[in-house]
Scaffold this active site. Structure first.
Site, short mmCIF file in Angstrom:
data_model
loop_
_atom_site.label_atom_id
_atom_site.label_comp_id
_atom_site.label_asym_id
_atom_site.label_seq_id
_atom_site.Cartn_x
_atom_site.Cartn_y
_atom_site.Cartn_z
CG MET A 93 1.93 -93.27 54.94
SD MET A 93 1.01 -92.53 53.57
CE MET A 93 -0.66 -92.74 54.18
CG HIS A 130 -1.65 -86.96 45.79
ND1 HIS A 130 -1.91 -87.37 47.08
CD2 HIS A 130 -2.85 -86.85 45.17
CE1 HIS A 130 -3.22 -87.50 47.24
NE2 HIS A 130 -3.81 -87.17 46.09
C1 GRF Z 1 2.16 -94.01 46.14
O1 GRF Z 1 0.94 -94.30 45.53
C2 GRF Z 1 2.35 -92.53 46.29
O2 GRF Z 1 1.77 -91.80 45.24
C3 GRF Z 1 1.66 -92.23 47.58
O3 GRF Z 1 1.96 -93.33 48.41
C4 GRF Z 1 2.21 -94.48 47.60
C5 GRF Z 1 3.54 -95.00 47.98
O4 GRF Z 1 3.83 -96.21 47.32
N1 GRF Z 1 2.07 -90.97 48.12
P1 GRF Z 1 5.30 -96.79 47.38
O5 GRF Z 1 5.66 -96.96 48.85
O6 GRF Z 1 6.22 -95.84 46.69
O7 GRF Z 1 5.23 -98.12 46.69
#
Ligand code: GRF
Length: 220
Positions: free
Chosen positions: A92, A111
């Protein structure tokens, strides 16, 4: 077979990291996870990686006065681990052109939408609000603009009449867990070339025909 060394960058629960861990557990998979790195010490995904004996690193962004200082610390960890492909998996932090350039064409992201639709956050809410009949996920090479870059793999899932955000998110997430290992495998096998700003995948089959939603099954 030399397996491509992955650096997986996360900020949270790490279910996509887990999907990559599971894929890499197969000795014939052409990649391995060299390091899992988070900007947050409390990222649940780090526990998943540690449980499998995967080297973990925490680089807290708050320890650095600016974005580039943070990214230089991340870059050092990745290089020390011998990483050949960086996989963003729910990381993030927006990356600067410096980092994107340093890892040009060796940096991919997943994404939760069918890009270029719905870049940014709250993709499931926005897909429901827009009334689209298909939603999904995208694995793409990273460019300096957020959620842009050559697309490697996409999966479409239907949006159903009684969906809420949670139900739709779960359907997309299940697709993500299939897409990311596939995209990594294609890249690791050297089957993805970037031509004129698009990713071309060699020797991969694609579905034929159209998917309809609603499909009006009674008349077909
Ligand atoms: C996923 O939905 C991904 O596409 C997005 O952030 C989320 C991460 O989920 N970029 P996780 O931590 O892999 O469970």
């Amino acid at each position: 077979m030399e397996r491509l060394a992955l650096g997986v960058l996360i900020s949270g629960r790490g279910s996509n990291l887990q999907a990559l861990i599971d894929a890499c557990a197969d000795p014939t998979f052409p990649a391995r996870i060299a390091v899992a790195l988070s900007n947050r010490a409390d990222a649940g995904g780090l526990d998943r990686a540690a449980a499998q004996g995967i080297p973990c690193a925490v680089v807290p962004h708050r320890d650095h006065p600016d974005r580039e200082g943070f990214e230089r610390a991340v870059d050092r960890v990745l290089r020390d681990a011998g990483v050949g492909l960086v996989c963003l998996a729910g990381f993030m932090r927006v990356l600067t052109p410096w980092f994107v350039g340093a890892w040009a064409n060796r940096l991919i992201n997943i994404h939760p939408s069918l890009l270029p639709a719905f870049p940014g956050l709250d993709t499931h809410r926005r897909a429901l609000d827009a009334g689209v009949r298909f939603h999904g996920c995208t694995v793409h090479f990273v460019r300096a603009d957020v959620d842009s870059g050559p697309i490697v793999v996409q999966a479409a899932v239907p949006v159903l009449p009684d969906d809420d955000e949670a139900r739709l998110a779960a359907r997309v997430l299940a697709a993500e867990h299939r897409c990311y290992p596939l995209a990594v495998r294609l890249v690791a096998e050297g089957r993805v070339r970037i031509v004129g700003g698009r990713a071309v995948v060699e020797g991969a089959a694609a579905p034929r025909g159209a998917a309809l939603n609603p499909c009006d099954c009674a008349s077909s």
